[in-house]
Design a protein around this motif. Structure first.
Motif, mmCIF file in Angstrom:
data_model
loop_
_atom_site.group_PDB
_atom_site.id
_atom_site.type_symbol
_atom_site.label_atom_id
_atom_site.label_comp_id
_atom_site.label_asym_id
_atom_site.label_seq_id
_atom_site.Cartn_x
_atom_site.Cartn_y
_atom_site.Cartn_z
ATOM 1 N N LEU A 42 0.784 -1.425 0.045
ATOM 2 C CA LEU A 42 0.037 -0.137 -0.114
ATOM 3 C C LEU A 42 0.658 1.274 -0.182
ATOM 4 O O LEU A 42 0.708 2.244 -0.705
ATOM 5 N N PRO A 43 1.967 1.736 0.761
ATOM 6 C CA PRO A 43 2.446 3.102 0.751
ATOM 7 C C PRO A 43 3.451 2.745 -0.517
ATOM 8 O O PRO A 43 3.359 3.743 -1.094
ATOM 9 N N VAL A 44 4.167 1.489 -0.996
ATOM 10 C CA VAL A 44 4.825 1.564 -1.862
ATOM 11 C C VAL A 44 3.974 1.642 -3.113
ATOM 12 O O VAL A 44 4.627 2.771 -3.967
ATOM 13 N N LEU A 45 3.023 1.398 -3.281
ATOM 14 C CA LEU A 45 1.749 2.145 -3.910
ATOM 15 C C LEU A 45 1.977 3.104 -4.352
ATOM 16 O O LEU A 45 1.221 3.723 -5.424
ATOM 17 N N ALA A 46 1.712 3.597 -3.075
ATOM 18 C CA ALA A 46 0.681 5.190 -3.018
ATOM 19 C C ALA A 46 1.928 6.616 -3.946
ATOM 20 O O ALA A 46 2.274 7.458 -3.688
ATOM 21 N N VAL A 47 2.919 5.604 -2.564
ATOM 22 C CA VAL A 47 4.280 6.853 -2.528
ATOM 23 C C VAL A 47 4.433 6.341 -4.482
ATOM 24 O O VAL A 47 5.024 7.592 -4.631
ATOM 25 N N THR A 48 5.372 5.392 -4.823
ATOM 26 C CA THR A 48 6.350 5.412 -6.077
ATOM 27 C C THR A 48 4.979 5.119 -6.696
ATOM 28 O O THR A 48 6.184 5.893 -8.156
ATOM 29 N N LEU A 49 4.247 5.248 -7.327
ATOM 30 C CA LEU A 49 3.590 4.520 -8.211
ATOM 31 C C LEU A 49 2.455 5.635 -8.454
ATOM 32 O O LEU A 49 2.323 6.333 -9.853
ATOM 33 N N LEU A 50 1.960 7.121 -7.622
ATOM 34 C CA LEU A 50 0.594 7.478 -7.882
ATOM 35 C C LEU A 50 1.395 8.659 -7.414
ATOM 36 O O LEU A 50 0.598 9.796 -7.953
ATOM 37 N N GLN A 51 2.619 8.774 -6.672
ATOM 38 C CA GLN A 51 3.514 9.851 -6.663
ATOM 39 C C GLN A 51 2.211 11.000 -5.475
ATOM 40 O O GLN A 51 2.291 11.488 -5.220
ATOM 41 N N ALA A 52 2.248 9.843 -4.659
ATOM 42 C CA ALA A 52 1.259 10.690 -3.309
ATOM 43 C C ALA A 52 2.367 11.211 -2.602
ATOM 44 O O ALA A 52 3.794 11.273 -2.660
ATOM 45 N N SER A 53 1.572 12.409 -2.168
ATOM 46 C CA SER A 53 2.104 13.690 -1.022
ATOM 47 C C SER A 53 2.025 13.878 0.212
ATOM 48 O O SER A 53 1.464 12.744 0.405
ATOM 49 N N GLU A 54 2.394 14.104 0.979
ATOM 50 C CA GLU A 54 2.529 13.597 2.229
ATOM 51 C C GLU A 54 1.244 13.603 2.844
ATOM 52 O O GLU A 54 1.162 12.772 3.751
ATOM 53 N N LEU A 55 0.280 14.805 2.705
ATOM 54 C CA LEU A 55 -1.000 14.924 3.049
ATOM 55 C C LEU A 55 -1.540 13.543 2.760
ATOM 56 O O LEU A 55 -2.633 13.735 3.122
ATOM 57 N N GLN A 56 -1.956 12.730 1.240
ATOM 58 C CA GLN A 56 -2.134 12.216 0.843
ATOM 59 C C GLN A 56 -1.978 11.248 1.486
ATOM 60 O O GLN A 56 -2.745 10.337 1.852
ATOM 61 N N VAL A 57 -1.036 11.035 2.029
ATOM 62 C CA VAL A 57 -0.187 9.892 2.640
ATOM 63 C C VAL A 57 -1.114 9.893 3.930
ATOM 64 O O VAL A 57 -1.896 8.680 4.487
ATOM 65 N N GLY A 58 -1.208 10.594 4.959
ATOM 66 C CA GLY A 58 -1.786 11.360 5.722
ATOM 67 C C GLY A 58 -3.417 10.932 6.249
ATOM 68 O O GLY A 58 -3.674 10.316 6.531
ATOM 69 N N VAL A 59 -3.958 11.243 4.731
ATOM 70 C CA VAL A 59 -5.387 10.664 4.235
ATOM 71 C C VAL A 59 -5.603 9.252 3.868
ATOM 72 O O VAL A 59 -6.738 9.010 4.640
ATOM 73 N N LEU A 60 -4.262 9.118 3.297
ATOM 74 C CA LEU A 60 -4.870 7.303 2.971
ATOM 75 C C LEU A 60 -4.746 6.383 4.315
ATOM 76 O O LEU A 60 -6.036 5.524 4.341
ATOM 77 N N ASN A 61 -3.859 6.660 5.923
ATOM 78 C CA ASN A 61 -3.691 6.147 6.722
ATOM 79 C C ASN A 61 -5.346 6.648 7.401
ATOM 80 O O ASN A 61 -5.671 6.019 8.035
ATOM 81 N N ALA A 62 -5.544 7.872 7.483
ATOM 82 C CA ALA A 62 -6.526 8.161 8.263
ATOM 83 C C ALA A 62 -7.559 7.242 7.667
ATOM 84 O O ALA A 62 -8.718 6.927 8.546
ATOM 85 N N ALA A 63 -7.983 6.773 6.109
ATOM 86 C CA ALA A 63 -9.187 6.316 5.658
ATOM 87 C C ALA A 63 -9.170 5.093 6.577
ATOM 88 O O ALA A 63 -10.385 4.639 6.299
ATOM 89 N N GLY A 64 -7.930 4.276 5.892
ATOM 90 C CA GLY A 64 -7.952 2.876 6.544
ATOM 91 C C GLY A 64 -8.147 3.162 8.440
ATOM 92 O O GLY A 64 -8.075 1.779 9.391
ATOM 93 N N MET A 65 -8.187 4.560 9.127
ATOM 94 C CA MET A 65 -8.723 4.037 10.454
ATOM 95 C C MET A 65 -9.823 4.836 11.034
ATOM 96 O O MET A 65 -9.713 4.815 11.703
ATOM 97 N N ALA A 66 -10.426 5.147 9.676
ATOM 98 C CA ALA A 66 -10.877 6.333 10.840
ATOM 99 C C ALA A 66 -12.731 5.590 10.742
ATOM 100 O O ALA A 66 -12.899 5.501 11.923
ATOM 101 N N ALA A 67 -12.627 4.222 10.677
ATOM 102 C CA ALA A 67 -14.050 2.942 11.714
ATOM 103 C C ALA A 67 -14.013 3.284 12.857
ATOM 104 O O ALA A 67 -14.768 2.635 13.305
ATOM 105 N N PHE A 68 -12.825 2.676 13.483
ATOM 106 C CA PHE A 68 -12.736 3.453 14.749
ATOM 107 C C PHE A 68 -13.153 3.743 15.461
ATOM 108 O O PHE A 68 -13.883 4.008 16.580
ATOM 109 N N LEU A 69 -13.339 5.183 14.471
ATOM 110 C CA LEU A 69 -14.049 6.431 15.325
ATOM 111 C C LEU A 69 -15.656 6.278 14.695
ATOM 112 O O LEU A 69 -16.721 6.741 16.068
#
Length: 458
Positions: A42-69
């Motif tokens: 997941l991080p390799v795909l986001a950072v190296t292939l989709l060129q995600a920014s720091e903020l996009q990486v943060g949103v991606l992590n948040a999306a995976g954990m938002a269900a706990f809230l």
């Protein structure tokens, strides 16, 4: 809920002779190995292939954990009503379906970052239900005398999977693209579901007559956590450390893959070293507890993990990539070891002192508190990473991690050699029993209004 452990043999009998436990264990071993492939992909795909920014990486992590809230609290009440094994099977199949969509989207040329957000959200929601049921299932599956042994074996196996998974994933990424690894993760979830289907237990669904309104049942779980003098401190410490840790580990892929240029193989090696430390921690947790005390080990390991976390931002300021890799490796080994010892001991204590009928709600309340902060931290990490930089954000996380140890460091746990193994009398009277008296309208039988907030610590 009425449930009897399936293994009735004497406590001295090894769990390896319990067919139901070994079937459950085998499924989780295969599932964990597959899941680790996706953890790297997941991080390799986001950072190296989709060129995600720091903020996009943060949103991606948040999306995976938002269900706990979003569903963390009601999930516990629902799991207590449902059959836990069936819940885990359903969650595995949902996660499998979510994973297989990624390679199809990639091969069709239509994969975008928002697709990963959606997949992460679905995966996170299913994981909430799986984890709550999983943590509540061990006391159903094995006798009480075997609970710590079972937790240690399962955590050790998970750590082995975290060693082999990233290492295998890093090697595979040298010859295949990151989306292919999602197929491996989907296969892991499928195998987990198959072995769970073959596991047998005697759990019975909670009778409909025993159910109460969902808010009342949720409040009962929260009340138990808040009132318990040890669990409440562990929850506060864990929540604070998770928030601080997410400030650091959200940006770890950006640091390793982009800033340090260590590549997917370096990322896989770092994850493998962390898993190796975790394996040692899971295996040696009983010995550490025997040596320094079950209670004492919890604050000691909390402080130790904070020390090792500090090495991550230090690795970001070292000019030599090889030295950075060494610092990150040492950090991951020490962090993995201390966190696994901490987790085995505090989880075993929670399972011992919680009434069986409250296990799902207690675990869900804990997860809501300690994992619910993580999507907020992931968003904060992405924002701070873009505006302050990676290393300053990580230093803030390291400082916060030390502060978060205070609830357990300055508590009775510090000098407690043996953790309790039964419900404390005052907790029974002021927590669960009092909540049992709640009527459907939210008042107590004697007419005193229920405060609904969980009250103070007993």
């Amino acid at each position: 809920m009425t449930a009897e452990p399936t293994g009735a043999e004497p406590a001295k009998t090894s769990l390896w002779r319990d067919r139901n436990f070994t079937t459950f264990w085998a499924g989780q071993a295969l599932g964990q190995f597959g899941a680790q492939l996706g953890q790297l992909a997941l991080p390799v795909l986001a950072v190296t292939l989709l060129q995600a920014s720091e903020l996009q990486v943060g949103v991606l992590n948040a999306a995976g954990m938002a269900a706990f809230l979003a569903v963390g609290l009601p999930a516990g009440a629902w799991v207590d009503r449902w059959l836990k094994r069936r819940t885990m099977i359903t969650a595995d199949l949902v996660r499998m379906a979510a994973m297989v969509t990624v390679p199809f989207l990639w091969w069709s040329g239509s994969l975008e970052i928002w697709h990963l957000y959606a997949v992460a959200g679905i995966l996170g929601t299913a994981t909430v239900f799986f984890d709550v049921a999983y943590q509540s299932y061990v006391p159903v599956l094995v006798p009480a005398a075997h609970v710590q042994e079972a937790n240690s074996k399962l955590e050790a196996t998970a750590a082995i999977a975290r060693i082999g998974g990233p290492a295998a994933g890093g090697a595979l990424l040298a010859v295949v693209s990151a989306p292919v690894l999602f197929v491996g993760e989907a296969a892991g979830y499928l195998l987990s579901a198959v072995f769970l289907r073959r596991t047998r237990d005697s759990e019975e669904r909670m009778p409909a007559a025993a159910r109460r309104p969902l808010p009342v049942e949720i409040r009962e779980g929260l009340s138990f956590v808040v009132r318990h003098p040890l669990i409440s401190r562990v929850a506060a410490c864990t929540g604070g450390m998770n928030f601080s840790g997410m400030l650091i580990y959200t940006l770890m892929p950006v640091l390793v893959l982009r800033n340090l240029g260590l590549g997917p193989q370096g990322m896989g090696l770092i994850m493998t070293l962390g898993a190796a430390g975790g394996l040692l921690g899971a295996v040696l947790a009983p010995r550490v507890a025997a040596r320094i005390g079950e209670g004492t080990a919890i604050p000691v390991c909390a402080v130790a993990s904070s020390v090792f976390v500090l090495l991550v931002p230090l690795a970001g300021v070292v000019s030599e990539p090889a030295a950075s890799l060494v610092l990150l490796g040492v950090s991951e080994i020490g962090f993995g070891f201390s966190v696994l010892v901490y987790n085995v001991l505090q989880l075993t204590m929670r399972q011992r002192v919680c009434p069986p009928r409250l296990l799902g709600r207690m675990n869900a309340s804990i997860r809501f508190a300690v994992w619910g902060v993580m999507p907020l931290a992931a968003l904060a990490s992405g924002y701070l990473g873009e505006h302050l930089g990676l290393v300053p954000t990580m230093l803030i996380g390291a400082a916060g991690s030390f502060l978060a140890t205070a609830p357990v460091l300055f508590s009775p746990l510090r000098t407690m050699r043996t953790l309790p193994d039964e419900v404390l009398p005052d907790e029974v009277q002021e927590g669960a029993v009092q909540e049992d008296a709640l009527l459907e309208d939210g008042t107590l039988e004697d007419g005193v209004p229920g405060d609904g907030s969980g009250g103070g610590r007993g």
